[in-house]
Write a protein that holds these residues in place. Structure first.
Motif, PDB file in Angstrom:
ATOM      1  N   TYR A 128      -6.218  -5.086  -7.287  1.00  0.00           N
ATOM      2  CA  TYR A 128      -5.719  -3.772  -6.920  1.00  0.00           C
ATOM      3  C   TYR A 128      -6.894  -2.892  -6.505  1.00  0.00           C
ATOM      4  CZ  TYR A 128      -7.409  -2.234 -11.466  1.00  0.00           C
ATOM      5  OH  TYR A 128      -8.204  -1.961 -12.545  1.00  0.00           O
ATOM      6  N   ILE A 129      -6.566  -1.839  -5.775  1.00  0.00           N
ATOM      7  CA  ILE A 129      -7.540  -0.838  -5.350  1.00  0.00           C
ATOM      8  C   ILE A 129      -6.836   0.515  -5.438  1.00  0.00           C
ATOM      9  CG2 ILE A 129      -8.949   0.029  -3.436  1.00  0.00           C
ATOM     10  CD1 ILE A 129      -8.855  -2.820  -2.252  1.00  0.00           C
ATOM     11  N   TYR A 130      -7.550   1.516  -5.949  1.00  0.00           N
ATOM     12  CA  TYR A 130      -7.021   2.872  -5.857  1.00  0.00           C
ATOM     13  C   TYR A 130      -8.171   3.849  -5.683  1.00  0.00           C
ATOM     14  CZ  TYR A 130      -8.123   3.410 -10.859  1.00  0.00           C
ATOM     15  OH  TYR A 130      -8.757   3.465 -12.069  1.00  0.00           O
ATOM     16  N   GLY A 131      -7.848   5.001  -5.119  1.00  0.00           N
ATOM     17  CA  GLY A 131      -8.895   5.981  -4.912  1.00  0.00           C
ATOM     18  C   GLY A 131      -8.409   7.181  -4.120  1.00  0.00           C
ATOM     19  N   GLY A 132      -9.375   7.956  -3.658  1.00  0.00           N
ATOM     20  CA  GLY A 132      -9.066   9.144  -2.893  1.00  0.00           C
ATOM     21  C   GLY A 132     -10.261   9.573  -2.061  1.00  0.00           C
ATOM     22  N   GLU A 133      -9.983  10.437  -1.086  1.00  0.00           N
ATOM     23  CA  GLU A 133     -11.036  10.937  -0.212  1.00  0.00           C
ATOM     24  C   GLU A 133     -10.705  12.358   0.219  1.00  0.00           C
ATOM     25  OE1 GLU A 133     -13.553   9.102   3.341  1.00  0.00           O
ATOM     26  OE2 GLU A 133     -11.475   9.478   3.921  1.00  0.00           O
TER      27      GLU A 133
ATOM     28  N   GLN B 134       0.815  -1.201   0.000  1.00  0.00           N
ATOM     29  CA  GLN B 134       0.000   0.000   0.000  1.00  0.00           C
ATOM     30  C   GLN B 134       0.855   1.260   0.000  1.00  0.00           C
ATOM     31  OE1 GLN B 134      -2.901  -0.211   3.164  1.00  0.00           O
ATOM     32  NE2 GLN B 134      -3.157  -2.398   2.898  1.00  0.00           N
ATOM     33  N   VAL B 135       0.365   2.267  -0.730  1.00  0.00           N
ATOM     34  CA  VAL B 135       0.989   3.589  -0.750  1.00  0.00           C
ATOM     35  C   VAL B 135      -0.116   4.616  -0.562  1.00  0.00           C
ATOM     36  CG1 VAL B 135       2.276   5.269  -2.123  1.00  0.00           C
ATOM     37  CG2 VAL B 135       2.803   2.852  -2.346  1.00  0.00           C
ATOM     38  N   VAL B 136       0.103   5.563   0.359  1.00  0.00           N
ATOM     39  CA  VAL B 136      -0.895   6.605   0.634  1.00  0.00           C
ATOM     40  C   VAL B 136      -0.189   7.958   0.639  1.00  0.00           C
ATOM     41  CG1 VAL B 136      -2.608   7.466   2.272  1.00  0.00           C
ATOM     42  CG2 VAL B 136      -2.211   5.005   2.089  1.00  0.00           C
ATOM     43  N   LEU B 137      -0.759   8.933  -0.085  1.00  0.00           N
ATOM     44  CA  LEU B 137      -0.295  10.312  -0.069  1.00  0.00           C
ATOM     45  C   LEU B 137      -1.428  11.168   0.467  1.00  0.00           C
ATOM     46  CD1 LEU B 137       1.361  10.591  -3.587  1.00  0.00           C
ATOM     47  CD2 LEU B 137       2.543  10.548  -1.390  1.00  0.00           C
ATOM     48  N   GLY B 138      -1.107  12.100   1.364  1.00  0.00           N
ATOM     49  CA  GLY B 138      -2.177  12.917   1.913  1.00  0.00           C
ATOM     50  C   GLY B 138      -1.697  14.235   2.450  1.00  0.00           C
TER      51      GLY B 138
ATOM     52  N   THR C 254      -4.925  10.169  -1.259  1.00  0.00           N
ATOM     53  CA  THR C 254      -5.018   9.272  -2.403  1.00  0.00           C
ATOM     54  C   THR C 254      -4.251   8.011  -2.040  1.00  0.00           C
ATOM     55  OG1 THR C 254      -3.053  10.195  -3.466  1.00  0.00           O
ATOM     56  CG2 THR C 254      -5.182  11.148  -4.089  1.00  0.00           C
ATOM     57  N   TYR C 255      -4.670   6.876  -2.588  1.00  0.00           N
ATOM     58  CA  TYR C 255      -4.026   5.622  -2.213  1.00  0.00           C
ATOM     59  C   TYR C 255      -4.038   4.632  -3.370  1.00  0.00           C
ATOM     60  CZ  TYR C 255      -8.941   4.447  -1.555  1.00  0.00           C
ATOM     61  OH  TYR C 255     -10.283   4.276  -1.747  1.00  0.00           O
ATOM     62  N   TYR C 256      -3.105   3.689  -3.291  1.00  0.00           N
ATOM     63  CA  TYR C 256      -3.024   2.571  -4.219  1.00  0.00           C
ATOM     64  C   TYR C 256      -2.657   1.333  -3.408  1.00  0.00           C
ATOM     65  CZ  TYR C 256      -1.685  -0.672  -7.823  1.00  0.00           C
ATOM     66  OH  TYR C 256      -1.610  -1.786  -8.612  1.00  0.00           O
ATOM     67  N   LYS C 257      -3.338   0.218  -3.685  1.00  0.00           N
ATOM     68  CA  LYS C 257      -3.055  -1.043  -2.995  1.00  0.00           C
ATOM     69  C   LYS C 257      -2.966  -2.158  -4.028  1.00  0.00           C
ATOM     70  CE  LYS C 257      -5.661   0.574   0.978  1.00  0.00           C
ATOM     71  NZ  LYS C 257      -6.655   0.272   2.006  1.00  0.00           N
ATOM     72  N   ASP C 258      -1.849  -2.853  -4.029  1.00  0.00           N
ATOM     73  CA  ASP C 258      -1.649  -4.020  -4.880  1.00  0.00           C
ATOM     74  C   ASP C 258      -1.912  -5.249  -4.008  1.00  0.00           C
ATOM     75  OD1 ASP C 258      -0.934  -5.317  -7.274  1.00  0.00           O
ATOM     76  OD2 ASP C 258       1.112  -5.635  -6.548  1.00  0.00           O
ATOM     77  N   LEU C 259      -2.764  -6.168  -4.475  1.00  0.00           N
ATOM     78  CA  LEU C 259      -3.223  -7.292  -3.661  1.00  0.00           C
ATOM     79  C   LEU C 259      -2.829  -8.628  -4.294  1.00  0.00           C
ATOM     80  CD1 LEU C 259      -6.858  -5.902  -3.416  1.00  0.00           C
ATOM     81  CD2 LEU C 259      -5.041  -5.512  -1.761  1.00  0.00           C
ATOM     82  N   TRP C 260      -2.450  -9.604  -3.466  1.00  0.00           N
ATOM     83  CA  TRP C 260      -2.166 -10.944  -3.972  1.00  0.00           C
ATOM     84  C   TRP C 260      -2.488 -11.975  -2.896  1.00  0.00           C
ATOM     85  CZ3 TRP C 260       1.465  -7.464  -2.474  1.00  0.00           C
ATOM     86  CH2 TRP C 260       2.429  -7.873  -1.575  1.00  0.00           C
ATOM     87  N   ASP C 261      -2.484 -13.230  -3.293  1.00  0.00           N
ATOM     88  CA  ASP C 261      -2.885 -14.346  -2.420  1.00  0.00           C
ATOM     89  C   ASP C 261      -4.299 -14.138  -1.877  1.00  0.00           C
ATOM     90  OD1 ASP C 261      -0.610 -15.852  -2.772  1.00  0.00           O
ATOM     91  OD2 ASP C 261       0.389 -15.126  -0.964  1.00  0.00           O
TER      92      ASP C 261
ATOM     93  N   ILE D   7     -16.217  12.920   0.965  1.00  0.00           N
ATOM     94  CA  ILE D   7     -16.542  12.355  -0.339  1.00  0.00           C
ATOM     95  C   ILE D   7     -15.326  11.557  -0.790  1.00  0.00           C
ATOM     96  CG2 ILE D   7     -15.780  14.412  -1.600  1.00  0.00           C
ATOM     97  CD1 ILE D   7     -18.037  13.721  -3.636  1.00  0.00           C
ATOM     98  N   GLY D   8     -15.568  10.388  -1.321  1.00  0.00           N
ATOM     99  CA  GLY D   8     -14.472   9.541  -1.765  1.00  0.00           C
ATOM    100  C   GLY D   8     -14.834   8.803  -3.038  1.00  0.00           C
ATOM    101  N   LEU D   9     -13.832   8.486  -3.806  1.00  0.00           N
ATOM    102  CA  LEU D   9     -13.975   7.677  -5.010  1.00  0.00           C
ATOM    103  C   LEU D   9     -12.968   6.543  -4.934  1.00  0.00           C
ATOM    104  CD1 LEU D   9     -14.184  10.546  -7.643  1.00  0.00           C
ATOM    105  CD2 LEU D   9     -16.073   9.129  -6.810  1.00  0.00           C
ATOM    106  N   MET D  10     -13.384   5.349  -5.359  1.00  0.00           N
ATOM    107  CA  MET D  10     -12.517   4.187  -5.279  1.00  0.00           C
ATOM    108  C   MET D  10     -12.805   3.257  -6.456  1.00  0.00           C
ATOM    109  SD  MET D  10     -12.431   1.194  -2.387  1.00  0.00           S
ATOM    110  CE  MET D  10     -13.953   0.453  -2.904  1.00  0.00           C
TER     111      MET D  10
END
Length: 178
Positions: A134-139, A83-87, A105-112, A156-159
């Motif tokens: 994967y997941i990405y979005g912002g709030e 996970q990476v988060v910028l805020g 804003t965030y990005y998450k790479d998922l496995w297993d 308000i958030g978008l994902m």
């Protein structure tokens, strides 16, 4: 975990840490390093810039280990993510009350991943680590006493989230993408 300040004014802070988890059931060792950093410039306004990153894992519970036929997969691994988060945070006064605006804003790479589907009201897991995603979005959020002495917030958030089943032949009723 430790907090480190890198200048005498305390404007730059780093918080590195690491977590460990060992499962005797499947003999999996999970190491979860993480890092949070914050920078507060010497500005007239109270603003903080933030960055965080890390590896995270969620070991399975009994329910996730049960496959579609009711068998229990004791070799199921932890679901994992990078996970990476910028805020940023902005503190200010309005109507003589404290308020705070946060943006992330965030990005998450998922496995297993252990996918599931709903069967009426029952959740049915595959009992396998057979997906990636994967997941990405912002709030954007504002906190404060919108009503005097009653702290509340508006956000308000978008994902966007997506997963790919890597072994779709083993999952009746599943499509490869969902």
């Amino acid at each position: 975990q430790d907090n480190m300040h890198f200048d005498s004014a305390g404007r730059f802070t780093a918080t590195p840490g690491v977590g460990f988890n060992y499962s005797f059931l499947n003999n999996e060792l999970v190491i979860s390093p993480r890092l949070q950093m914050a920078y507060k410039p010497i500005w007239e306004r109270d603003i903080v810039f933030k960055f965080s990153t890390g590896l995270y894992a969620q070991p399975p519970f009994y329910r996730e280990m049960r496959d579609l036929e009711g068998g229990v997969n004791t070799q199921l691994k932890a679901q994992k993510s990078y996970q990476v988060v910028l805020g940023t945070d902005y503190n200010f006064k309005m109507y003589n009350r404290p308020f705070k605006v946060t943006a992330e804003t965030y990005y998450k790479d998922l496995w297993d991943l252990d996918p599931y589907r709903y069967d009426n009201i029952r959740i049915r897991y595959t009992g396998k680590n057979d997906a990636i995603g994967y997941i990405y979005g912002g709030e954007l959020r504002i906190y404060g006493d919108l009503v005097k002495d009653a702290t509340s917030w508006i956000s308000i958030g978008l994902m966007k989230a997506e997963q790919k089943i890597t072994d779709s032949g083993s999952i009746p009723g599943y499509s490869k993408y969902f």
